[in-house]
Design a protein around this motif. Structure first.
Motif, PDB file in Angstrom:
ATOM      1  N   LEU A  54       0.844  -1.189   0.000  1.00  0.00           N
ATOM      2  CA  LEU A  54       0.000   0.000   0.000  1.00  0.00           C
ATOM      3  C   LEU A  54       0.877   1.236   0.000  1.00  0.00           C
ATOM      4  CD1 LEU A  54       0.041   1.374   3.053  1.00  0.00           C
ATOM      5  CD2 LEU A  54      -1.587  -0.410   3.564  1.00  0.00           C
ATOM      6  N   ALA A  55       0.242   2.374  -0.296  1.00  0.00           N
ATOM      7  CA  ALA A  55       0.921   3.665  -0.276  1.00  0.00           C
ATOM      8  C   ALA A  55       0.180   4.597   0.674  1.00  0.00           C
ATOM      9  CB  ALA A  55       0.974   4.274  -1.678  1.00  0.00           C
ATOM     10  N   PHE A  56       0.924   5.472   1.320  1.00  0.00           N
ATOM     11  CA  PHE A  56       0.301   6.508   2.153  1.00  0.00           C
ATOM     12  C   PHE A  56       1.211   7.730   2.137  1.00  0.00           C
ATOM     13  CE2 PHE A  56       2.826   3.826   4.967  1.00  0.00           C
ATOM     14  CZ  PHE A  56       3.495   4.710   5.802  1.00  0.00           C
ATOM     15  N   ARG A  57       0.685   8.850   2.607  1.00  0.00           N
ATOM     16  CA  ARG A  57       1.458  10.093   2.635  1.00  0.00           C
ATOM     17  C   ARG A  57       1.666  10.554   4.069  1.00  0.00           C
ATOM     18  NH1 ARG A  57      -0.449  14.749  -1.204  1.00  0.00           N
ATOM     19  NH2 ARG A  57      -2.377  14.571  -0.015  1.00  0.00           N
ATOM     20  N   GLN A  58       2.816  11.177   4.293  1.00  0.00           N
ATOM     21  CA  GLN A  58       3.116  11.709   5.617  1.00  0.00           C
ATOM     22  C   GLN A  58       4.120  12.838   5.477  1.00  0.00           C
ATOM     23  OE1 GLN A  58       3.304   8.973   8.791  1.00  0.00           O
ATOM     24  NE2 GLN A  58       4.708  10.168  10.030  1.00  0.00           N
TER      25      GLN A  58
ATOM     26  N   CYS B  29       5.277  -5.490  14.658  1.00  0.00           N
ATOM     27  CA  CYS B  29       5.154  -4.037  14.625  1.00  0.00           C
ATOM     28  C   CYS B  29       4.355  -3.607  13.401  1.00  0.00           C
ATOM     29  CB  CYS B  29       6.526  -3.378  14.616  1.00  0.00           C
ATOM     30  SG  CYS B  29       7.536  -3.791  13.190  1.00  0.00           S
ATOM     31  N   THR B  30       3.751  -2.443  13.491  1.00  0.00           N
ATOM     32  CA  THR B  30       2.962  -1.934  12.384  1.00  0.00           C
ATOM     33  C   THR B  30       3.820  -1.738  11.137  1.00  0.00           C
ATOM     34  OG1 THR B  30       1.585  -0.100  11.617  1.00  0.00           O
ATOM     35  CG2 THR B  30       3.307   0.429  13.209  1.00  0.00           C
ATOM     36  N   ASP B  31       3.226  -1.988   9.976  1.00  0.00           N
ATOM     37  CA  ASP B  31       3.897  -1.730   8.703  1.00  0.00           C
ATOM     38  C   ASP B  31       3.711  -0.291   8.241  1.00  0.00           C
ATOM     39  OD1 ASP B  31       5.021  -4.271   8.284  1.00  0.00           O
ATOM     40  OD2 ASP B  31       3.121  -5.055   7.527  1.00  0.00           O
ATOM     41  N   LEU B  32       2.977   0.512   8.994  1.00  0.00           N
ATOM     42  CA  LEU B  32       2.688   1.880   8.586  1.00  0.00           C
ATOM     43  C   LEU B  32       3.732   2.878   9.085  1.00  0.00           C
ATOM     44  CD1 LEU B  32      -1.200   1.990   9.000  1.00  0.00           C
ATOM     45  CD2 LEU B  32       0.188   1.374   7.001  1.00  0.00           C
ATOM     46  N   ALA B  33       4.941   2.423   9.287  1.00  0.00           N
ATOM     47  CA  ALA B  33       6.032   3.335   9.634  1.00  0.00           C
ATOM     48  C   ALA B  33       6.462   4.100   8.388  1.00  0.00           C
ATOM     49  CB  ALA B  33       7.212   2.551  10.192  1.00  0.00           C
ATOM     50  N   PRO B  34       6.753   5.395   8.490  1.00  0.00           N
ATOM     51  CA  PRO B  34       7.139   6.162   7.307  1.00  0.00           C
ATOM     52  C   PRO B  34       8.563   5.890   6.845  1.00  0.00           C
ATOM     53  CG  PRO B  34       7.153   7.564   9.239  1.00  0.00           C
ATOM     54  CD  PRO B  34       6.574   6.250   9.677  1.00  0.00           C
ATOM     55  N   PHE B  35       9.472   5.580   7.784  1.00  0.00           N
ATOM     56  CA  PHE B  35      10.872   5.414   7.409  1.00  0.00           C
ATOM     57  C   PHE B  35      11.613   4.705   8.535  1.00  0.00           C
ATOM     58  CE2 PHE B  35      15.289   7.060   7.547  1.00  0.00           C
ATOM     59  CZ  PHE B  35      15.735   6.571   6.322  1.00  0.00           C
ATOM     60  N   LYS B  36      12.490   3.772   8.171  1.00  0.00           N
ATOM     61  CA  LYS B  36      13.387   3.129   9.127  1.00  0.00           C
ATOM     62  C   LYS B  36      14.810   3.263   8.597  1.00  0.00           C
ATOM     63  CE  LYS B  36      10.115  -0.418  10.754  1.00  0.00           C
ATOM     64  NZ  LYS B  36       9.966  -1.861  11.058  1.00  0.00           N
ATOM     65  N   PRO B  37      15.730   3.800   9.401  1.00  0.00           N
ATOM     66  CA  PRO B  37      17.101   3.991   8.916  1.00  0.00           C
ATOM     67  C   PRO B  37      17.933   2.721   8.857  1.00  0.00           C
ATOM     68  CG  PRO B  37      16.851   4.864  11.140  1.00  0.00           C
ATOM     69  CD  PRO B  37      15.489   4.475  10.687  1.00  0.00           C
TER      70      PRO B  37
ATOM     71  N   MET C  65       5.404  13.494   1.822  1.00  0.00           N
ATOM     72  CA  MET C  65       6.119  12.381   1.214  1.00  0.00           C
ATOM     73  C   MET C  65       5.165  11.224   0.947  1.00  0.00           C
ATOM     74  SD  MET C  65       9.155  13.631   1.185  1.00  0.00           S
ATOM     75  CE  MET C  65      10.093  12.169   0.711  1.00  0.00           C
ATOM     76  N   GLY C  66       5.414  10.528  -0.148  1.00  0.00           N
ATOM     77  CA  GLY C  66       4.736   9.275  -0.391  1.00  0.00           C
ATOM     78  C   GLY C  66       5.555   8.136   0.180  1.00  0.00           C
ATOM     79  N   VAL C  67       4.882   7.175   0.776  1.00  0.00           N
ATOM     80  CA  VAL C  67       5.534   5.993   1.335  1.00  0.00           C
ATOM     81  C   VAL C  67       4.858   4.769   0.737  1.00  0.00           C
ATOM     82  CG1 VAL C  67       6.158   4.724   3.435  1.00  0.00           C
ATOM     83  CG2 VAL C  67       5.932   7.229   3.508  1.00  0.00           C
ATOM     84  N   VAL C  68       5.642   3.863   0.191  1.00  0.00           N
ATOM     85  CA  VAL C  68       5.133   2.579  -0.274  1.00  0.00           C
ATOM     86  C   VAL C  68       5.766   1.497   0.575  1.00  0.00           C
ATOM     87  CG1 VAL C  68       4.994   0.938  -2.185  1.00  0.00           C
ATOM     88  CG2 VAL C  68       4.763   3.384  -2.635  1.00  0.00           C
ATOM     89  N   VAL C  69       4.955   0.583   1.089  1.00  0.00           N
ATOM     90  CA  VAL C  69       5.447  -0.516   1.907  1.00  0.00           C
ATOM     91  C   VAL C  69       4.892  -1.820   1.360  1.00  0.00           C
ATOM     92  CG1 VAL C  69       3.549  -0.249   3.569  1.00  0.00           C
ATOM     93  CG2 VAL C  69       5.635  -1.443   4.256  1.00  0.00           C
ATOM     94  N   ALA C  70       5.702  -2.858   1.388  1.00  0.00           N
ATOM     95  CA  ALA C  70       5.280  -4.189   0.939  1.00  0.00           C
ATOM     96  C   ALA C  70       5.764  -5.208   1.948  1.00  0.00           C
ATOM     97  CB  ALA C  70       5.849  -4.499  -0.443  1.00  0.00           C
TER      98      ALA C  70
ATOM     99  N   SER D 153      -1.377  -2.339  12.622  1.00  0.00           N
ATOM    100  CA  SER D 153      -1.114  -1.740  13.933  1.00  0.00           C
ATOM    101  C   SER D 153      -0.260  -2.713  14.732  1.00  0.00           C
ATOM    102  CB  SER D 153      -2.421  -1.434  14.685  1.00  0.00           C
ATOM    103  OG  SER D 153      -3.144  -2.624  14.930  1.00  0.00           O
ATOM    104  N   ASP D 154       0.421  -2.204  15.743  1.00  0.00           N
ATOM    105  CA  ASP D 154       1.235  -3.071  16.588  1.00  0.00           C
ATOM    106  C   ASP D 154       0.379  -4.191  17.161  1.00  0.00           C
ATOM    107  OD1 ASP D 154       3.640  -1.701  16.259  1.00  0.00           O
ATOM    108  OD2 ASP D 154       3.162  -0.277  17.847  1.00  0.00           O
TER     109      ASP D 154
END
Length: 351
Positions: free
Chosen positions: A12-16, A68-76, A24-29, A53-54
């Motif tokens: 899915l994609a979401f913005r934050q 953990c939730t997959d809706l995180a915007p970024f992980k370094p 920013m657009g975020v795509v997570v798979a 959600s967690d």
């Protein structure tokens, strides 16, 4: 938001907003894989959905964090986590043994024990001749050997932690091993931690070791909460709805800090599970050598980029026995124009 998905994985994609106020657009798979001995992870027939959600076993303040939730915007970096149990070598009950989780640059070993106790040692005092309440004095605490067991759940509730008498929480609020030393007469035996870092054994009742485990940690635990930033009146007046200036994106890393690979894993690294699966003292394999790519057309030509692998989660509880990989990417998306296109970028033999 949906994506044009040309992969077998849910996405899915979401913005934050980012830290400077850009949308920013975020795509997570998320991919679901099966273990194979001495080979790469294999694509599972059933692909599990994204985690929205967690997820906990029960009450988040009393039970472990399972996913953990997959809706995180970024992980370094790349989280490497394991949920399951450790099994005695050879399948024979033992009082203690070691286990290990190794994926690429992440290499961690634990020592697990059967149930064991802190037991008070006492001595007689001359004061007891006058006051029987003072007949016994505390002469230290001994740590008993663990009872033989066939397996030990890798559960934060069995590692050091808990709540002190004054109410302050340890880094692992679910844990065990705190001893009320002044109450040795009323309670001469206290449960001792059953999981510890292999190279940092618990030797004294006063030891305060870091939590020992492989599973995800909750966002309200000390190690993550201290990265969340400052939410005060100044933030409300000057920054909201943006994140605080002292927010650290490492907050979104759900793995213990010594299980985060930085920079991100590439996705073809070898792994080794030691005494973490019944019947396999050492199971070796590799990540599947898979990469995903996102492209989008926003009116100025198509732009594309590789997603990063930011999660490797071994979920070995009975009835599941799967490995979950998560990929993520970010791009400027101020007007929500265009539809992100997700496709495979590279597949090695075996997937």
């Amino acid at each position: 938001m949906s994506v044009e998905n040309h992969t077998p994985f849910p996405a899915l994609a979401f913005r934050q907003y980012n830290m400077v106020g850009e949308l920013m657009g975020v795509v997570v798979a998320r991919g679901t894989f099966k273990l194979t001995k001495d080979g790469p992870l294999q694509l599972a027939d059933e692909q599990y959905p994204l985690v929205m959600s967690d997820t906990y076993e029960g009450d988040p303040h009393e039970t472990p964090h399972l996913a953990c939730t997959d809706l995180a915007p970024f992980k370094p970096g790349t989280d490497v986590t394991f949920v399951g149990a450790s099994f005695a070598p050879g399948g024979k009950a033992q009082s203690s043994w070691t286990c290990g989780l190794k994926v690429g640059s992440v290499d961690k070993r634990l020592r697990v024990h059967g149930p064991r106790l802190w037991r008070a040692r006492t001595r007689k005092t001359w004061r007891g001749l006058i006051d029987r309440d003072k007949e016994d004095a505390l002469d230290g605490w001994e740590l008993t050997p663990g009872d033989p067991v066939a397996y030990v759940p890798i559960d934060w509730r069995l590692a050091f932690g808990g709540r002190r008498d004054e109410g302050e929480l340890e880094a692992n609020p679910l844990g065990m091993g705190l001893v009320g030393q002044t109450r040795f007469k009323q309670q001469p035996e206290w449960p001792a931690p059953r999981i510890e870092l292999e190279d940092q054994p618990i030797q004294s009742v006063t030891d305060r070791p870091q939590p020992a485990g492989f599973a995800p940690i909750s966002p309200f635990w000390k190690d993550r909460a201290e990265l969340a930033g400052t939410y005060d009146e100044d933030w409300v007046e000057k920054r909201h709805p943006l994140l605080p200036e002292d927010f650290d994106y490492a907050f979104w890393q759900a793995a213990p800090r010594d299980q985060i690979a930085e920079p991100w894993l590439e996705g073809n690294e070898p792994f080794e599970l030691t005494n973490l699966l019944p019947g396999f003292e050492n199971l070796r394999g590799s990540l599947p050598g898979l990469a995903l790519q996102v492209s989008i057309e926003q009116g100025a030509g198509s732009q594309s980029g590789l997603m990063v692998l930011d999660g490797v989660h071994f979920y070995m509880r009975p009835g599941v026995g799967r490995v979950f990989l998560t990929w993520r990417c970010n791009f400027l998306w101020p007007e929500r124009e265009g539809l992100p296109r997700l496709e495979m970028a590279h597949v090695v033999e075996g997937v």
